[in-house]
Scaffold this motif. Sequence first.
Motif, PDB file in Angstrom:
ATOM      1  N   ASP A   1      35.974 -16.652  48.561  1.00 34.63           N
ATOM      2  CA  ASP A   1      36.214 -15.290  49.045  1.00 34.63           C
ATOM      3  C   ASP A   1      37.596 -15.215  49.688  1.00 34.63           C
ATOM      4  N   GLU A   2      38.188 -14.038  49.609  1.00 36.86           N
ATOM      5  CA  GLU A   2      39.565 -13.890  50.104  1.00 36.86           C
ATOM      6  C   GLU A   2      39.700 -14.329  51.563  1.00 36.86           C
ATOM      7  N   LYS A   3      38.705 -14.045  52.372  1.00 36.21           N
ATOM      8  CA  LYS A   3      38.770 -14.407  53.792  1.00 36.21           C
ATOM      9  C   LYS A   3      38.763 -15.925  54.007  1.00 36.21           C
ATOM     10  N   ASP A   4      38.282 -16.663  52.996  1.00 38.84           N
ATOM     11  CA  ASP A   4      38.174 -18.125  53.128  1.00 38.84           C
ATOM     12  C   ASP A   4      39.336 -18.880  52.487  1.00 38.84           C
ATOM     13  N   ARG A   5      40.265 -18.162  51.883  1.00 34.78           N
ATOM     14  CA  ARG A   5      41.354 -18.836  51.161  1.00 34.78           C
ATOM     15  C   ARG A   5      42.444 -19.298  52.127  1.00 34.78           C
ATOM     16  N   PRO A   6      42.823 -20.563  52.045  1.00 33.48           N
ATOM     17  CA  PRO A   6      43.922 -21.044  52.899  1.00 33.48           C
ATOM     18  C   PRO A   6      45.213 -20.314  52.566  1.00 33.48           C
TER      19      PRO A   6
ATOM     20  N   ASN B   1      38.969 -22.138  38.373  1.00 33.72           N
ATOM     21  CA  ASN B   1      40.013 -21.288  38.952  1.00 33.72           C
ATOM     22  C   ASN B   1      39.834 -19.807  38.663  1.00 33.72           C
ATOM     23  N   HIS B   2      40.493 -19.005  39.507  1.00 35.23           N
ATOM     24  CA  HIS B   2      40.735 -17.594  39.230  1.00 35.23           C
ATOM     25  C   HIS B   2      42.256 -17.404  39.184  1.00 35.23           C
ATOM     26  N   ASP B   3      42.742 -16.259  39.625  1.00 30.34           N
ATOM     27  CA  ASP B   3      44.182 -16.023  39.571  1.00 30.34           C
ATOM     28  C   ASP B   3      44.907 -16.436  40.846  1.00 30.34           C
ATOM     29  N   PHE B   4      44.203 -16.377  41.992  1.00 34.08           N
ATOM     30  CA  PHE B   4      44.880 -16.552  43.280  1.00 34.08           C
ATOM     31  C   PHE B   4      45.434 -17.960  43.476  1.00 34.08           C
ATOM     32  N   GLU B   5      44.915 -18.933  42.737  1.00 31.96           N
ATOM     33  CA  GLU B   5      45.409 -20.313  42.883  1.00 31.96           C
ATOM     34  C   GLU B   5      46.804 -20.515  42.292  1.00 31.96           C
ATOM     35  N   PHE B   6      47.308 -19.509  41.588  1.00 29.78           N
ATOM     36  CA  PHE B   6      48.615 -19.646  40.927  1.00 29.78           C
ATOM     37  C   PHE B   6      49.698 -18.812  41.601  1.00 29.78           C
ATOM     38  N   VAL B   7      49.332 -18.156  42.690  1.00 25.17           N
ATOM     39  CA  VAL B   7      50.298 -17.340  43.437  1.00 25.17           C
ATOM     40  C   VAL B   7      50.913 -18.216  44.529  1.00 25.17           C
ATOM     41  N   ALA B   8      52.233 -18.324  44.510  1.00 18.78           N
ATOM     42  CA  ALA B   8      52.918 -19.207  45.463  1.00 18.78           C
ATOM     43  C   ALA B   8      52.637 -18.791  46.900  1.00 18.78           C
ATOM     44  N   LEU B   9      52.427 -19.791  47.736  1.00 16.70           N
ATOM     45  CA  LEU B   9      52.229 -19.564  49.163  1.00 16.70           C
ATOM     46  C   LEU B   9      53.569 -19.290  49.838  1.00 16.70           C
ATOM     47  N   ALA B  10      53.518 -18.819  51.069  1.00 17.88           N
ATOM     48  CA  ALA B  10      54.753 -18.565  51.814  1.00 17.88           C
ATOM     49  C   ALA B  10      55.591 -19.824  51.965  1.00 17.88           C
ATOM     50  N   ASP B  11      54.930 -20.987  52.009  1.00 24.40           N
ATOM     51  CA  ASP B  11      55.680 -22.244  52.148  1.00 24.40           C
ATOM     52  C   ASP B  11      56.109 -22.822  50.794  1.00 24.40           C
TER      53      ASP B  11
ATOM     54  N   ALA C   1      39.104 -24.896  33.393  1.00 24.93           N
ATOM     55  CA  ALA C   1      40.281 -24.030  33.356  1.00 24.93           C
ATOM     56  C   ALA C   1      39.929 -22.666  32.779  1.00 24.93           C
ATOM     57  N   ASP C   2      40.038 -21.642  33.601  1.00 22.91           N
ATOM     58  CA  ASP C   2      39.883 -20.270  33.128  1.00 22.91           C
ATOM     59  C   ASP C   2      41.267 -19.776  32.744  1.00 22.91           C
ATOM     60  N   LEU C   3      41.559 -19.833  31.461  1.00 22.65           N
ATOM     61  CA  LEU C   3      42.931 -19.607  30.985  1.00 22.65           C
ATOM     62  C   LEU C   3      43.362 -18.153  31.146  1.00 22.65           C
TER      63      LEU C   3
ATOM     64  N   GLY D   1      47.299 -14.666  36.865  1.00 19.45           N
ATOM     65  CA  GLY D   1      47.967 -15.195  38.039  1.00 19.45           C
ATOM     66  C   GLY D   1      49.465 -15.387  37.852  1.00 19.45           C
ATOM     67  N   GLY D   2      49.955 -15.060  36.650  1.00 21.24           N
ATOM     68  CA  GLY D   2      51.390 -15.114  36.388  1.00 21.24           C
ATOM     69  C   GLY D   2      51.906 -16.475  35.952  1.00 21.24           C
ATOM     70  N   ALA D   3      50.995 -17.370  35.557  1.00 19.33           N
ATOM     71  CA  ALA D   3      51.411 -18.711  35.148  1.00 19.33           C
ATOM     72  C   ALA D   3      51.179 -18.909  33.653  1.00 19.33           C
ATOM     73  N   ASP D   4      51.640 -20.036  33.141  1.00 20.89           N
ATOM     74  CA  ASP D   4      51.581 -20.350  31.712  1.00 20.89           C
ATOM     75  C   ASP D   4      50.404 -21.288  31.457  1.00 20.89           C
ATOM     76  N   PRO D   5      49.363 -20.826  30.745  1.00 23.32           N
ATOM     77  CA  PRO D   5      48.212 -21.697  30.528  1.00 23.32           C
ATOM     78  C   PRO D   5      48.548 -22.959  29.746  1.00 23.32           C
ATOM     79  N   HIS D   6      49.498 -22.865  28.807  1.00 21.90           N
ATOM     80  CA  HIS D   6      49.868 -24.063  28.033  1.00 21.90           C
ATOM     81  C   HIS D   6      50.455 -25.138  28.941  1.00 21.90           C
ATOM     82  N   ALA D   7      51.258 -24.717  29.907  1.00 16.44           N
ATOM     83  CA  ALA D   7      51.855 -25.686  30.823  1.00 16.44           C
ATOM     84  C   ALA D   7      50.781 -26.396  31.634  1.00 16.44           C
ATOM     85  N   TYR D   8      49.752 -25.651  32.044  1.00 15.98           N
ATOM     86  CA  TYR D   8      48.685 -26.257  32.840  1.00 15.98           C
ATOM     87  C   TYR D   8      47.765 -27.133  31.997  1.00 15.98           C
ATOM     88  N   ILE D   9      47.511 -26.732  30.756  1.00 15.88           N
ATOM     89  CA  ILE D   9      46.727 -27.582  29.859  1.00 15.88           C
ATOM     90  C   ILE D   9      47.427 -28.922  29.680  1.00 15.88           C
TER      91      ILE D   9
END
Length: 254
Positions: free
Chosen positions: A90-95, A126-136, A155-157, A163-171
């Motif tokens: 859940d969004e409230k639990d995401r670091p 995964n969903h999409d939020f794991e591919f969004v860069a953190l502030a750091d 892998a949910d491609l 999430g704005g990333a390339d599934p081939h790169a992650y595969i």
Amino acid sequence: MTLALQLYSMRDCADQIALLAQLPAIGITSVEGYGGVYGVPTAYRAAMDANGISMPSGHMGLDDIEADFDATMSIVKTLGITRVFAPYLDEKDRPDTSSGWAALGERLNTAGQKYAQHGITFGWHNHDFEFVALADGGIPMDILLESAPDIAWEADLAWIVRGGADPHAYITRYADRLSAIHVKDIAAAGTNLDEDGWSDLGAGTMDWAALLQACRSTSSDLIYALEHDKPSDPIGYATRSAAAFKTLWENGHD
């Protein structure tokens, strides 16, 4: 290769037990479980057996695993699950820091070690939020897998694309961690809005022929789970998508 149907896609079907009887006729004999079908696992297993259905994989919340591992293990054994994937935060639990995601990875690794003692594979979905860069600057997906070296990955491609990333790169990058693939399609921009912009497999914008070829080159032992997060016609969706997958798979053979 195992073709399965993620049962979350079918959650709007009124009778989940009766649904199992419909699946073999559309070419589906494996399913992926989620919390909605775990209520009475013995009854569900009996219905699966009566219809020739197996459940090689299932989703299990990390909070549930940590609160009562033995209870999750009982469900896993009853339903015949051999691969468990923690599916969501859940969004409230995401670091919001790299160190926070590393700590989550350590929790997942601990859970995975418990399952491993019973011969069960454990990983993250995964969903999409794991591919969004953190502030750091950290990318949560990379931090998670690198800080949890013993876990697998479902892998949910399509969510990688969202999430704005390339599934081939992650595969390619995490080929040795892949255990299952969620197979779903993204509708053309501005269409299927009543279905949250998802589509039947093969009717959307993703190049699944190329993606399946990339996946099959990493392993012959992947589970391919069809999924649609909000189908307006679940049975129609499953029927069309199972047929599309089989055509894609057969056409992709060398």
